[in-house]
Design a protein around this motif. Structure first.
Motif, PDB file in Angstrom:
ATOM      1  N   LEU A   1       1.005  -1.145  -0.207  1.00 52.89           N
ATOM      2  CA  LEU A   1       0.011  -0.126   0.024  1.00 52.89           C
ATOM      3  C   LEU A   1       0.686   1.073  -0.002  1.00 52.89           C
ATOM      4  N   LYS A   2       1.922   1.121   0.573  1.00 52.83           N
ATOM      5  CA  LYS A   2       2.755   2.486   0.681  1.00 52.83           C
ATOM      6  C   LYS A   2       3.362   2.438  -0.567  1.00 52.83           C
ATOM      7  N   LEU A   3       3.867   1.544  -1.120  1.00 47.29           N
ATOM      8  CA  LEU A   3       4.388   1.609  -2.620  1.00 47.29           C
ATOM      9  C   LEU A   3       3.449   2.388  -3.595  1.00 47.29           C
ATOM     10  N   ALA A   4       2.079   1.485  -3.225  1.00 44.84           N
ATOM     11  CA  ALA A   4       0.950   2.074  -4.495  1.00 44.84           C
ATOM     12  C   ALA A   4       1.131   3.709  -4.001  1.00 44.84           C
ATOM     13  N   LEU A   5       0.950   4.189  -2.881  1.00 41.15           N
ATOM     14  CA  LEU A   5       0.864   5.674  -2.613  1.00 41.15           C
ATOM     15  C   LEU A   5       1.917   6.375  -3.165  1.00 41.15           C
ATOM     16  N   ASP A   6       3.227   5.773  -2.906  1.00 38.72           N
ATOM     17  CA  ASP A   6       4.469   6.341  -3.393  1.00 38.72           C
ATOM     18  C   ASP A   6       4.368   6.448  -4.958  1.00 38.72           C
ATOM     19  N   MET A   7       3.886   5.472  -5.754  1.00 41.45           N
ATOM     20  CA  MET A   7       3.974   5.527  -7.070  1.00 41.45           C
ATOM     21  C   MET A   7       3.072   6.383  -7.668  1.00 41.45           C
ATOM     22  N   ALA A   8       1.635   6.472  -6.994  1.00 44.44           N
ATOM     23  CA  ALA A   8       0.545   7.217  -7.376  1.00 44.44           C
ATOM     24  C   ALA A   8       0.875   8.735  -7.371  1.00 44.44           C
ATOM     25  N   LEU A   9       1.587   8.996  -6.150  1.00 43.14           N
ATOM     26  CA  LEU A   9       2.169  10.382  -5.784  1.00 43.14           C
ATOM     27  C   LEU A   9       2.970  10.953  -7.073  1.00 43.14           C
ATOM     28  N   LYS A  10       4.064  10.085  -7.524  1.00 45.49           N
ATOM     29  CA  LYS A  10       4.840  10.583  -8.378  1.00 45.49           C
ATOM     30  C   LYS A  10       4.325  10.580 -10.061  1.00 45.49           C
ATOM     31  N   GLU A  11       3.345   9.652 -10.092  1.00 46.76           N
ATOM     32  CA  GLU A  11       2.685   9.589 -11.529  1.00 46.76           C
ATOM     33  C   GLU A  11       1.897  10.968 -11.517  1.00 46.76           C
ATOM     34  N   ASN A  12       1.200  11.207 -10.569  1.00 44.18           N
ATOM     35  CA  ASN A  12       0.140  12.500 -10.468  1.00 44.18           C
ATOM     36  C   ASN A  12       1.032  13.670 -10.567  1.00 44.18           C
ATOM     37  N   PHE A  13       2.009  13.813  -9.726  1.00 43.17           N
ATOM     38  CA  PHE A  13       2.810  15.074  -9.686  1.00 43.17           C
ATOM     39  C   PHE A  13       3.664  15.073 -10.971  1.00 43.17           C
ATOM     40  N   GLU A  14       3.950  14.285 -11.703  1.00 48.67           N
ATOM     41  CA  GLU A  14       4.844  14.246 -13.063  1.00 48.67           C
ATOM     42  C   GLU A  14       3.761  14.672 -14.024  1.00 48.67           C
ATOM     43  N   MET A  15       2.630  14.076 -13.897  1.00 47.19           N
ATOM     44  CA  MET A  15       1.547  14.728 -14.901  1.00 47.19           C
ATOM     45  C   MET A  15       1.175  15.899 -14.795  1.00 47.19           C
ATOM     46  N   GLY A  16       1.417  16.263 -13.591  1.00 48.63           N
ATOM     47  CA  GLY A  16       1.089  17.917 -13.439  1.00 48.63           C
ATOM     48  C   GLY A  16       2.532  18.981 -13.721  1.00 48.63           C
ATOM     49  N   GLY A  17       3.445  18.173 -14.217  1.00 48.47           N
ATOM     50  CA  GLY A  17       4.699  19.091 -14.661  1.00 48.47           C
ATOM     51  C   GLY A  17       5.762  19.081 -13.753  1.00 48.47           C
ATOM     52  N   PHE A  18       5.583  18.478 -12.480  1.00 46.92           N
ATOM     53  CA  PHE A  18       6.642  18.690 -11.473  1.00 46.92           C
ATOM     54  C   PHE A  18       7.650  17.567 -11.494  1.00 46.92           C
ATOM     55  N   ARG A  19       8.708  17.925 -10.919  1.00 44.01           N
ATOM     56  CA  ARG A  19       9.965  16.880 -10.595  1.00 44.01           C
ATOM     57  C   ARG A  19       9.718  16.428  -9.178  1.00 44.01           C
ATOM     58  N   VAL A  20       9.864  15.143  -9.205  1.00 51.26           N
ATOM     59  CA  VAL A  20       9.343  14.560  -7.753  1.00 51.26           C
ATOM     60  C   VAL A  20      10.500  13.659  -7.326  1.00 51.26           C
ATOM     61  N   VAL A  21      10.799  13.804  -5.860  1.00 54.19           N
ATOM     62  CA  VAL A  21      11.716  12.939  -5.296  1.00 54.19           C
ATOM     63  C   VAL A  21      10.870  12.767  -3.908  1.00 54.19           C
ATOM     64  N   THR A  22      10.831  11.308  -3.574  1.00 55.57           N
ATOM     65  CA  THR A  22      10.323  10.921  -2.235  1.00 55.57           C
ATOM     66  C   THR A  22      11.336  10.356  -1.157  1.00 55.57           C
ATOM     67  N   LEU A  23      10.851  10.176  -0.104  1.00 57.68           N
ATOM     68  CA  LEU A  23      11.497   9.840   1.148  1.00 57.68           C
ATOM     69  C   LEU A  23      10.617   9.533   2.326  1.00 57.68           C
ATOM     70  N   TRP A  24      10.659   8.168   2.563  1.00 60.52           N
ATOM     71  CA  TRP A  24       9.696   7.739   3.903  1.00 60.52           C
ATOM     72  C   TRP A  24      10.678   8.043   4.886  1.00 60.52           C
ATOM     73  N   ASN A  25      10.493   9.096   5.725  1.00 56.05           N
ATOM     74  CA  ASN A  25      11.198   9.550   6.920  1.00 56.05           C
ATOM     75  C   ASN A  25      10.710   8.767   8.141  1.00 56.05           C
ATOM     76  N   ALA A  26       9.742   8.413   8.125  1.00 59.77           N
ATOM     77  CA  ALA A  26       9.213   7.633   9.270  1.00 59.77           C
ATOM     78  C   ALA A  26       8.021   6.512   8.659  1.00 59.77           C
ATOM     79  N   SER A  27       7.607   5.595   9.639  1.00 55.28           N
ATOM     80  CA  SER A  27       6.916   4.524   9.102  1.00 55.28           C
ATOM     81  C   SER A  27       5.248   5.101   8.725  1.00 55.28           C
ATOM     82  N   ASN A  28       5.125   6.305   9.294  1.00 63.40           N
ATOM     83  CA  ASN A  28       3.888   7.003   8.777  1.00 63.40           C
ATOM     84  C   ASN A  28       3.895   7.903   8.046  1.00 63.40           C
TER      85      ASN A  28
END
Length: 743
Positions: free
Chosen positions: A410-437
């Motif tokens: 589920l966290k992987l799906a959330l991560d991928m959905a964020l990247k896909e939607n932000f990239e479609m909006g023209g943003f450059r995206v970098v993600t990092l899980w800094n805590a379990s939640n």
């Protein structure tokens, strides 16, 4: 080995090449002609069908239009009603109607009306007596049967000096059923039909003819096709049920295709020659291309000498491709291991770099950013960047509902959905899980900050809608500020984290943008009086504690406290309650310490929203109050203590009110009354009396202009100094300062 490999290659490829080439060649030669004929016949049949439909539709449309107009057009009917009277106005109107019909349908060449009463013919240009009209023979032939189908091809001219033209004719009686008033005759030129159908086919390749009931060619005069019949091959013939005509279509046997089919033997010979040449060329190329393979095999054998699987019995593999395959598989396996290790190390180093960047433990300028970005596959162009902190709501429930594997997916799906939607909006995206939640997202773009904010809002709403539709949990977004320098990312990161502290105020599944008004206060001392008042009211079993507690939570909402401040404040309230209730009986304290305190501490540690904390806190205290009240009522002295308390409430301003007064009033020992009062209400008689007097003093200081000395005397204090000292000890302010601050 060379000879063996070469032989196997030739024996493998030559038969296959010969079979496939021969098969395709002969199949092509023998089926090309037949297939072309079938396709041509099908195409011509379709052409003929479409042509018949178009002609039938056009002629039928003309027929229906004319018939309807004759039935309902008053001007046409009026023309036939006048008889022999000469009415020029009616003739002009009918002429206009005829011209309108011809304009509406370009296929119509001419129309004329025949009136039997005075044997007059009205054409599109003038009026003729029937005896002098050039087409009188046709009128005479159709007088008995005017409502027939379209005629065969015939020659028509309006006047004797005009050149005849080929037409097909439609006649209709007036009126349609009685046939006694006249006739309408409508002509369509055959060359108009020919032009109408000419765009459907290429006359250089195929032909299309229509033949009427007499066998005359409707589209072409006989002289135009003289000498071409021997080159025409008929492929299709369609009969029209409406006109009774026959449509014939076919091919004109000329062009490149006919030539190709006529030289079959030449093509066969050329195919044999090409096949022989291809076999010879394949042998030559195979020999030439084998040399690099031979060299590779020799090098592998030299390096792997003594390490092959059959080295024990001193033999070498007799299949060089097996050797190459084994060597390449070993190389790929080692490469994949190295690549996997490299990616893991790179991922760890990248996350550590981002951690240093966001926490601010390492200074990163623009030049250092470009170097590190190239190293860790990050966008080299910094532009404008913003930090988002995304927190999974109700993480305790999330952890209970899903096992570790499902949580990871589920966290992987959330991560991928964020990247896909932000990239479609023209943003450059970098993600990092800094805590379990918590997932930290660095967004970058090259737009103006105002445009970036608009794009960000749109992307965030799409992401939240996607999560709500496909995932069974919600998230809250803490949004930092846009920055233009890598060194400023730590500020955006800190502000995104600060924004999340206010989730308890804004609620779950929300967007919380950092704002200067969202400040972490960290000061709970100004609430101490309110906390003590709530605790004392609960200990005294006064209903006002509910109102004061609700007012406290409403103040928290209004002042937009952060979660950490809320935790400190409510924890202080719990501590104050514990102190105020410590003087109650052992039974009541047991209820407090075993059930109520535990639920309050658990709520403070796990709440997501302020509404959730408020609901749990009020319900827990209400349940405690209910149980404590039940214990009080079960005691014999409960009613007596209520009377004592009521007496104190009415006479607390009496300067002579004391334990002796209560002892004389209720017939009990003064010390015993004090003990029962504390067990019942959680505070001593003296403390309760001071509490009532101080609360009344506050009201009088706020609502009246009475001097402090007068207020002290009215409240039962013999000395204003004693009153001021007691007031300051209770409220933290002197009476004068309190009056200034509350006005």
């Amino acid at each position: 080995m060379t000879k063996s490999w070469l032989s196997r290659t030739l024996l493998s490829y030559i038969p296959l090449f010969f079979f496939v080439t021969s098969f395709l060649f002969f199949i092509f030669i023998f089926t090309l002609n037949e297939q072309n004929q079938k396709e041509t016949a099908r195409a011509n049949h379709f052409l003929a069908e479409q042509a018949v439909r178009m002609v039938d539709h056009s002629l039928k449309s003309i027929d229906q239009k004319v018939t309807v107009e004759m039935l309902r057009n008053d001007n046409v009917l009026q023309y036939y009603e006048f008889g022999q009277e000469n009415n020029l106005y009616t003739d002009v109107k009918v002429l206009r109607i005829l011209q309108d019909w011809m304009i509406a349908n370009p296929l119509i060449d001419s129309i004329y009306l025949v009136r039997y009463s005075d044997e007059t013919v009205l054409t599109g240009s003038t009026t003729y007596p029937l005896q002098t009209f050039a087409d009188k023979e046709y009128v005479g032939s159709m007088k008995d049967t005017p409502n027939s189908r379209w005629s065969n091809v015939r020659l028509y001219r309006e006047s004797g000096w005009e050149k005849p033209k080929s037409v097909v004719t439609l006649s209709r009686a007036v009126s349609i059923f009685s046939k006694d008033k006249g006739m309408l005759v409508l002509n369509v030129r055959t060359d108009s039909l020919r032009t109408y159908l000419s765009e459907m086919y290429n006359p250089q390749v195929s032909y299309l003819d229509f033949f009427d009931g007499a066998g005359q060619n409707v589209l072409f005069p006989e002289e135009e096709q003289a000498g071409t019949n021997e080159r025409m091959r008929q492929l299709s013939q369609i009969h029209s049920d409406y006109t009774g005509w026959e449509a014939k279509s076919g091919m004109i046997q000329t062009g490149f295709v006919s030539f190709i089919l006529s030289v079959y033997n030449v093509w066969f010979t050329v195919g044999i020659i090409v096949m022989i040449g291809a076999v010879g060329w394949m042998i030559y190329v195979t020999r030439k291309n084998y040399q690099p393979i031979k060299s590779i095999v020799e090098q592998i054998q030299q390096r792997a000498s003594g390490q092959a699987a059959d080295s024990k019995n001193g033999t070498r593999p007799n299949n060089e491709f097996k050797l190459i395959e084994s060597t390449i598989n070993t190389m790929f396996h080692q490469f994949n291991q190295y690549e996997l290790q490299f990616e893991q190390d790179l991922h760890i180093k990248r996350n550590f770099f981002m951690f240093e960047l966001l926490e601010g433990t390492r200074y990163i300028g623009m030049e250092q950013w470009k170097e590190e970005a190239a190293k860790y596959n990050l966008p080299e162009h910094f532009g404008n960047q913003l930090v988002l902190m995304i927190e999974i709501d109700n993480y305790d429930k999330f952890s209970k509902d899903y096992n570790q594997r499902d949580q990871g997916l589920l966290k992987l799906a959330l991560d991928m959905a964020l990247k896909e939607n932000f990239e479609m909006g023209g943003f450059r995206v970098v993600t990092l899980w800094n805590a379990s939640n918590q997932l930290t997202v660095m967004l970058g773009d090259d737009f103006e900050i105002s445009d970036s904010c608009g794009n960000l809002d749109s992307a965030l709403h799409k992401i939240r809608d996607w999560i709500g539709e496909y995932l069974k949990f919600t998230v809250t977004f803490g949004i930092g500020e846009w920055v233009a320098e890598p060194s400023a990312l730590r500020d955006s990161y800190r502000k995104a984290g600060d924004a999340l502290q206010f989730k308890s105020i804004y609620g779950e599944n929300s967007f919380i943008k950092y704002d200067k008004s969202l400040q972490l206060q960290g000061n709970v001392y100004e609430y101490l009086h309110t906390l003590k008042s709530i605790a004392d009211a609960l200990a005294s079993s006064k209903e006002q504690w509910k109102e004061e507690l609700a007012a406290l939570f409403e103040r928290i909402r209004t002042e937009k406290m952060s979660k950490s401040d809320i935790i400190r404040l409510i924890s202080q309230l719990t501590l104050q309650l514990d102190r105020s209730l410590s003087g109650l009986s052992a039974d009541i304290q047991k209820i407090w310490k075993t059930d109520t305190v535990r639920s309050l501490h658990a709520a403070v540690q796990s709440f997501e929203s302020l509404a959730e904390l408020e609901d749990i806190y009020i319900k827990s205290l209400a349940e405690f109050d209910r149980q404590a009240e039940a214990l009080r009522e079960s005691r014999n002295h409960h009613m007596l203590m209520n009377e004592v308390k009521l007496f104190i409430d009415k006479n607390f301003m009496d300067a002579n009110l004391s334990l002796e007064t209560l002892s004389d009033r209720f017939g009990l020992n003064g010390k015993y009354v004090s003990k029962l009062f504390k067990e019942q209400f959680g505070m001593k008689f003296v403390d309760y009396l001071i509490h009532l007097r101080i609360e009344q003093a506050k009201r009088m200081l706020t609502e009246t202009d009475e001097p402090i000395q007068t207020i002290a005397l009215q409240l039962g204090y013999s000395s204003p100094i004693s009153f001021s000292r007691t007031f300051k000890k209770s409220s933290g302010l002197s009476p004068g300062d309190y009056r200034k601050e509350t006005r």
